[in-house]
Write a protein that holds these residues in place. Structure first.
Motif, mmCIF file in Angstrom:
data_model
loop_
_atom_site.group_PDB
_atom_site.id
_atom_site.type_symbol
_atom_site.label_atom_id
_atom_site.label_comp_id
_atom_site.label_asym_id
_atom_site.label_seq_id
_atom_site.Cartn_x
_atom_site.Cartn_y
_atom_site.Cartn_z
ATOM 1 N N GLN A 6 0.935 -1.110 0.057
ATOM 2 C CA GLN A 6 0.053 -0.030 0.114
ATOM 3 C C GLN A 6 0.980 1.219 0.145
ATOM 4 O O GLN A 6 1.965 1.129 0.714
ATOM 5 C CB GLN A 6 -1.026 0.107 1.174
ATOM 6 C CG GLN A 6 -1.915 -1.049 1.276
ATOM 7 C CD GLN A 6 -2.847 -0.881 0.297
ATOM 8 O OE1 GLN A 6 -3.238 0.149 -0.230
ATOM 9 N NE2 GLN A 6 -3.382 -2.107 -0.206
ATOM 10 N N TRP A 19 0.569 4.215 1.434
ATOM 11 C CA TRP A 19 0.671 4.912 2.626
ATOM 12 C C TRP A 19 1.562 4.222 3.621
ATOM 13 O O TRP A 19 2.006 4.761 4.701
ATOM 14 C CB TRP A 19 -0.642 5.112 3.310
ATOM 15 C CG TRP A 19 -1.593 3.959 3.315
ATOM 16 C CD1 TRP A 19 -2.350 3.526 2.281
ATOM 17 C CD2 TRP A 19 -2.048 2.998 4.266
ATOM 18 N NE1 TRP A 19 -3.270 2.426 2.528
ATOM 19 C CE2 TRP A 19 -2.978 2.001 3.828
ATOM 20 C CE3 TRP A 19 -1.437 2.688 5.737
ATOM 21 C CZ2 TRP A 19 -3.575 1.041 4.763
ATOM 22 C CZ3 TRP A 19 -1.817 1.834 6.336
ATOM 23 C CH2 TRP A 19 -2.747 1.128 5.803
ATOM 24 N N TYR A 20 2.106 2.818 3.335
ATOM 25 C CA TYR A 20 2.770 2.229 4.180
ATOM 26 C C TYR A 20 4.238 3.048 3.918
ATOM 27 O O TYR A 20 5.160 2.774 4.971
ATOM 28 C CB TYR A 20 3.204 0.966 3.726
ATOM 29 C CG TYR A 20 2.253 0.016 4.234
ATOM 30 C CD1 TYR A 20 1.141 0.257 5.083
ATOM 31 C CD2 TYR A 20 1.976 -1.293 3.603
ATOM 32 C CE1 TYR A 20 -0.119 -0.733 5.286
ATOM 33 C CE2 TYR A 20 0.863 -2.314 3.575
ATOM 34 C CZ TYR A 20 -0.024 -2.018 4.578
ATOM 35 O OH TYR A 20 -0.990 -2.725 4.700
ATOM 36 N N PHE A 76 -6.252 -0.479 17.386
ATOM 37 C CA PHE A 76 -6.154 -1.065 16.076
ATOM 38 C C PHE A 76 -6.585 -2.480 15.863
ATOM 39 O O PHE A 76 -7.419 -2.665 14.671
ATOM 40 C CB PHE A 76 -4.496 -0.662 15.613
ATOM 41 C CG PHE A 76 -4.059 0.870 15.588
ATOM 42 C CD1 PHE A 76 -5.175 1.765 15.455
ATOM 43 C CD2 PHE A 76 -2.845 1.012 15.801
ATOM 44 C CE1 PHE A 76 -4.726 3.174 15.242
ATOM 45 C CE2 PHE A 76 -2.485 2.410 15.762
ATOM 46 C CZ PHE A 76 -3.457 3.468 15.667
ATOM 47 N N ASP A 77 -6.198 -3.090 16.724
ATOM 48 C CA ASP A 77 -6.667 -5.026 16.445
ATOM 49 C C ASP A 77 -8.124 -4.757 16.864
ATOM 50 O O ASP A 77 -8.575 -5.520 16.010
ATOM 51 C CB ASP A 77 -5.738 -5.525 17.668
ATOM 52 C CG ASP A 77 -4.578 -6.123 17.540
ATOM 53 O OD1 ASP A 77 -4.210 -5.687 16.230
ATOM 54 O OD2 ASP A 77 -3.832 -6.388 18.160
ATOM 55 N N SER A 78 -8.755 -4.086 17.624
ATOM 56 C CA SER A 78 -10.153 -4.137 18.041
ATOM 57 C C SER A 78 -11.037 -3.604 16.794
ATOM 58 O O SER A 78 -12.002 -4.348 16.372
ATOM 59 C CB SER A 78 -10.586 -3.511 19.013
ATOM 60 O OG SER A 78 -9.916 -4.105 20.197
ATOM 61 N N MET A 79 -10.373 -2.688 16.050
ATOM 62 C CA MET A 79 -11.068 -1.970 14.844
ATOM 63 C C MET A 79 -10.593 -2.568 13.690
ATOM 64 O O MET A 79 -11.367 -2.233 12.654
ATOM 65 C CB MET A 79 -10.925 -0.487 15.118
ATOM 66 C CG MET A 79 -11.236 0.084 15.991
ATOM 67 S SD MET A 79 -12.945 -0.077 16.397
ATOM 68 C CE MET A 79 -13.676 1.371 15.709
ATOM 69 N N GLY A 80 -9.716 -3.386 13.508
ATOM 70 C CA GLY A 80 -9.219 -3.847 12.388
ATOM 71 C C GLY A 80 -8.598 -2.681 11.416
ATOM 72 O O GLY A 80 -8.637 -3.044 10.188
ATOM 73 N N TRP A 81 -8.021 -1.732 11.895
ATOM 74 C CA TRP A 81 -7.439 -0.694 11.204
ATOM 75 C C TRP A 81 -6.268 -0.987 10.256
ATOM 76 O O TRP A 81 -5.490 -1.854 11.059
ATOM 77 C CB TRP A 81 -7.406 0.454 11.847
ATOM 78 C CG TRP A 81 -8.892 1.072 12.384
ATOM 79 C CD1 TRP A 81 -9.851 0.875 11.851
ATOM 80 C CD2 TRP A 81 -8.987 2.314 13.653
ATOM 81 N NE1 TRP A 81 -11.111 1.477 12.560
ATOM 82 C CE2 TRP A 81 -10.422 2.467 13.533
ATOM 83 C CE3 TRP A 81 -8.020 2.853 14.272
ATOM 84 C CZ2 TRP A 81 -10.859 3.445 14.137
ATOM 85 C CZ3 TRP A 81 -8.696 3.885 15.001
ATOM 86 C CH2 TRP A 81 -10.088 4.063 15.138
ATOM 87 N N LEU A 82 -5.970 -0.380 9.598
ATOM 88 C CA LEU A 82 -4.480 -0.453 9.214
ATOM 89 C C LEU A 82 -4.112 -1.685 8.265
ATOM 90 O O LEU A 82 -2.956 -2.218 8.338
ATOM 91 C CB LEU A 82 -3.274 0.071 9.950
ATOM 92 C CG LEU A 82 -3.674 1.416 10.574
ATOM 93 C CD1 LEU A 82 -2.555 1.830 11.675
ATOM 94 C CD2 LEU A 82 -3.486 2.598 9.478
ATOM 95 N N GLY A 83 -5.287 -2.200 7.808
ATOM 96 C CA GLY A 83 -5.001 -3.728 7.223
ATOM 97 C C GLY A 83 -4.828 -4.773 8.185
ATOM 98 O O GLY A 83 -4.502 -6.015 7.866
ATOM 99 N N GLN A 95 -9.268 -8.015 12.240
ATOM 100 C CA GLN A 95 -9.930 -7.378 13.457
ATOM 101 C C GLN A 95 -9.943 -8.739 14.553
ATOM 102 O O GLN A 95 -10.227 -9.716 14.268
ATOM 103 C CB GLN A 95 -11.368 -7.106 13.137
ATOM 104 C CG GLN A 95 -12.090 -6.462 14.120
ATOM 105 C CD GLN A 95 -13.209 -5.974 13.757
ATOM 106 O OE1 GLN A 95 -13.752 -5.948 12.512
ATOM 107 N NE2 GLN A 95 -13.886 -5.402 14.766
#
Length: 176
Positions: free
Chosen positions: A74, A76-77, A118-125, A128
């Motif tokens: 990606q 943005w990485y 971030f884990d709980s929301m499944g953000w940034l790839g 979740q």
């Protein structure tokens, strides 16, 4: 056999995480010492430049031509390096203002809190992972430990052996 593989992966993962924690603490102390002799931006530049050179050379040795293989990444990485500037700068400043133990404690708690988010929301790839109140309780216990560490008794002021003034509450003496 699969259980043994999982156990080995767990032990290796824990060992690497412990080593990373030690290296982060060591790097932060080194960065702070460099910052005492130069400015914060010079420190950040030096740290990231030497890190670039070291990781580039190791990558060439270990991965060879694959060092330059960036397919399926990606765009943005690529911001990761810029984020590293913020990490180094903020750590150096935090250590200068708070001292190493208190600053690192807050950094690690912040890391854990944001990783949970971030884990709980499944953000940034990320895959979740369902949120649990036990996870939040674990973070809050760590925060409580930091508060206890910082404010839980004992005199945390550094004493100056050359200072002979009486700083007891009942003293009216002033050495200005």
């Amino acid at each position: 056999m699969n259980k043994e593989f999982d156990k080995n992966m767990l032990i290796t993962g824990i060992s690497l995480a412990l080593l990373a924690g030690a290296l982060v603490s060591l790097q932060t102390i080194f960065n702070s010492k460099v910052n005492e002799r130069t400015g914060s931006w010079s420190t950040t530049t030096l740290v990231l430049f030497t890190g670039f050179i070291a990781s580039f050379l190791i990558s060439l040795l270990v991965e060879g031509k694959n060092t330059f293989s960036f397919q399926h990444m990606q765009p943005w990485y690529w911001l990761s390096g810029a984020i590293g500037v913020g990490v180094v700068f903020c750590l150096v400043q935090g250590m200068k203002l708070l001292g190493p133990t208190y600053a690192i404690s807050i950094v690690l708690t912040s890391q854990l809190s944001f990783a949970l988010l971030f884990d709980s929301m499944g953000w940034l790839g990320l895959e979740q992972i369902p949120f649990s109140w036990n996870q939040l309780l674990g973070v809050l216990v760590i925060v409580g430990g930091i508060v206890l560490f910082k404010f839980g008794g004992g005199n945390s002021e550094k004493s100056d052996p050359s200072d002979t003034s009486d700083k007891s509450p009942g003293s009216l003496q002033s050495n200005s």
